[in-house]
Every structure is written in C-alpha cells, then in structure tokens.
Design a protein around this motif. Sequence first.
Motif, PDB file in Angstrom:
ATOM      1  N   UNK A  48      16.093 -11.178   3.894  1.00  8.46           N
ATOM      2  CA  UNK A  48      15.396 -11.086   4.903  1.00  8.46           C
ATOM      3  C   UNK A  48      15.194  -9.454   5.274  1.00  8.46           C
ATOM      4  N   UNK A  49      16.434  -8.774   5.088  1.00  2.25           N
ATOM      5  CA  UNK A  49      16.373  -7.231   5.096  1.00  2.25           C
ATOM      6  C   UNK A  49      15.364  -6.742   4.144  1.00  2.25           C
ATOM      7  N   UNK A  50      15.330  -7.179   2.811  1.00  5.19           N
ATOM      8  CA  UNK A  50      14.619  -6.656   1.920  1.00  5.19           C
ATOM      9  C   UNK A  50      13.182  -6.963   2.344  1.00  5.19           C
ATOM     10  N   UNK A  51      12.626  -8.279   3.088  1.00  7.71           N
ATOM     11  CA  UNK A  51      11.563  -8.411   3.451  1.00  7.71           C
ATOM     12  C   UNK A  51      11.086  -7.451   4.471  1.00  7.71           C
ATOM     13  N   UNK A  52      11.965  -7.283   5.154  1.00  6.38           N
ATOM     14  CA  UNK A  52      11.733  -6.110   6.367  1.00  6.38           C
ATOM     15  C   UNK A  52      11.295  -4.908   5.684  1.00  6.38           C
ATOM     16  N   UNK A  53      11.700  -4.452   4.702  1.00 13.67           N
ATOM     17  CA  UNK A  53      11.604  -3.412   4.114  1.00 13.67           C
ATOM     18  C   UNK A  53      10.056  -3.481   3.390  1.00 13.67           C
ATOM     19  N   UNK A  54       9.682  -4.592   2.762  1.00  9.57           N
ATOM     20  CA  UNK A  54       8.350  -4.860   2.139  1.00  9.57           C
ATOM     21  C   UNK A  54       7.290  -4.795   3.168  1.00  9.57           C
ATOM     22  N   UNK A  55       7.650  -5.345   4.459  1.00  5.46           N
ATOM     23  CA  UNK A  55       6.520  -5.335   5.600  1.00  5.46           C
ATOM     24  C   UNK A  55       6.373  -3.879   5.888  1.00  5.46           C
ATOM     25  N   UNK A  56       7.377  -3.184   6.092  1.00 12.57           N
ATOM     26  CA  UNK A  56       7.168  -1.845   6.456  1.00 12.57           C
ATOM     27  C   UNK A  56       6.230  -0.984   5.410  1.00 12.57           C
ATOM     28  N   UNK A  57       6.591  -1.336   4.066  1.00 13.83           N
ATOM     29  CA  UNK A  57       5.905  -0.696   3.143  1.00 13.83           C
ATOM     30  C   UNK A  57       4.670  -1.104   3.034  1.00 13.83           C
ATOM     31  N   UNK A  58       4.183  -2.121   3.391  1.00 10.82           N
ATOM     32  CA  UNK A  58       2.941  -2.655   3.375  1.00 10.82           C
ATOM     33  C   UNK A  58       2.017  -2.265   4.688  1.00 10.82           C
ATOM     34  N   UNK A  59       2.885  -1.561   5.816  1.00  8.87           N
ATOM     35  CA  UNK A  59       2.218  -0.751   6.673  1.00  8.87           C
ATOM     36  C   UNK A  59       1.789   0.423   6.368  1.00  8.87           C
ATOM     37  N   UNK A  60       2.574   1.086   5.366  1.00  9.94           N
ATOM     38  CA  UNK A  60       2.223   2.324   4.784  1.00  9.94           C
ATOM     39  C   UNK A  60       1.104   2.140   3.812  1.00  9.94           C
ATOM     40  N   UNK A  61       0.555   0.993   3.530  1.00 10.52           N
ATOM     41  CA  UNK A  61      -0.404   0.680   2.487  1.00 10.52           C
ATOM     42  C   UNK A  61       0.146   0.711   1.063  1.00 10.52           C
ATOM     43  N   UNK A  62       1.490   0.786   0.836  1.00  9.42           N
ATOM     44  CA  UNK A  62       1.892   0.864  -0.556  1.00  9.42           C
ATOM     45  C   UNK A  62       1.090  -0.335  -1.405  1.00  9.42           C
TER      46      UNK A  62
END
Length: 271
Positions: A48-62
């Motif tokens: 879940x922590x990894x998924x939170x990082x993924x969501x944050x990176x997606x908000x930065x349009x990575x």
Amino acid sequence: MKQAKYLIGDVADLIGLSRDTLRYYEKRGILSSKRGENGYRYYTDQDISRLISILYQRKMDLHLNDMESLSLADNTIEQMSAIMDNRLKEEQQQIRLHQQNVARLQLTKAECEDIRCNLGKISLQDFPSAYIIVPHMELSDSVAQWFRYSTQYAGLDMMYTFSEFTWSKKDGQKLHMEHKNTQLILYDYLKDFVDYPITGDMPHTPHSTLCVSACCTCASSIPSSQDLLPLIQWAEKQGFLVSRQFYSTYATHGRMDGMDTWFVRIYLPVF
C-alpha cells in the motif's frame, strides 16, 4: 507482528483505482501482490505504501516507463533526481506555452473590444509602441516573412504588419496613395511572451508621435483613399497639420453584414 492483508477489491475502494488498473501496475512490474492459500491476491502495508508512491508519481505525470525503470534501478535516488530534472523542463515548457496562449487570447480579445467599441470612430492616439522585427520589406513579401519568423520563433505569430504609405491630393480633392514600406512589429508588452532575442538596440516605432487614428472596415488588408479621407478632413477641422505619411495595420479578417471584411486601423501623424 502480523501484517494486515488487503484484498484487491479493498485496495480499489480505499485508493479509488479500478481493479484493472492495479493488475496493470503489477503487469508493468511497478506494484507487487501476493497470493494467499485460497488463491486470492492480497496486498500488505508495504504494498500500500508503494502504491501511494505510485499515485504521487502519477500526479507528477511520470511516465510508466520511468516508474518501471525506478522499480529496477540500483540507485533510485540518482535516477529519480534525473527524472525530476526532465519533468521540470517539460512542465516549464508547458507553462511557457500556456503563457503564450494566454497572451494570444488577451491580444485577440483586445482587438475585438477595439473593433466593437471604436469602429468608425476617429480619435487622437499615440503611435503604437512596438519593436520592429523586420524593418524593410515589400508588401507582397509580408505574408511569407511573417510565416518564416513565426515558424522559427515561438510567439512571433503575435506580430503585426505595419505598412507605410504616402498620400497626395490630385485633381482637387482626389487622393493618390503610394506604398513605401512594410514592417513586421511586435507590441512592447508582448516581448516576454516570444522566444526571440529582444535587445536594447533593436529598432523601435516612434511611439511618442501623436496620430489621428480610426478603425475601419476595408475590402482588403490595405485601406483605400476613401478610408483615409475622413481622417484628413477630421484633422483639418481640428486645426491639425497632418503628415504626408500614414500607416495601417489590420487587426483581423472576418465578416460584417454578411460580407468578407478586413478590420484595419489607420494612423495619420499630426503636428
């Protein structure tokens, strides 16, 4: 300490992602899950922590490719820093493009308001304050030059053509006009929105010159003697001496009363 286990449906509801998206992230290797004895997929707190990082990176349009490479990197911080540098450059470029588009919208809005409020009205105005991008060219070459510069330099599509004419009276009141020169100019307040080197020694319009000016409708981008005559007559009634040179620029092309129309502004310097 026993770890919590989250089924895929629970995670989808918690995070607000679809199950298909979670499965796709797993397929790309940027998220992992485990299988219970009953065969169901589940996620741990670490997942879940990894998924939170993924969501944050997606908000930065990575890009997903970048996220995938990060999950395999030997030195995540170094690679993440490099990716952030690239993303910052991309975002700054998008901001620049957005600012240029806002400037275009504001410029066109101002043109529309000028035409709507001042069409056919004669008044005294200062000559427009502008940088001269191309100082000398034939009228017939102005379109090609405009396209050449605006294609090469972002933002220079906001340039205007300014044409200089001389006029004289013949046969009593009949006006004769002669084209002398055409320039490509950029209004001063637009200089920060173009990717063109504006320097202090660049030629500039004589913006302190007072002019009789009017916005009028014309059959082409070039005003006729009948468009100029009312300005001369108005100036004479006011007691002004007028120059034998005048300038014109067209704001836009459109339709009025069902007819194709050029909206042209004329500047006639006075003394």
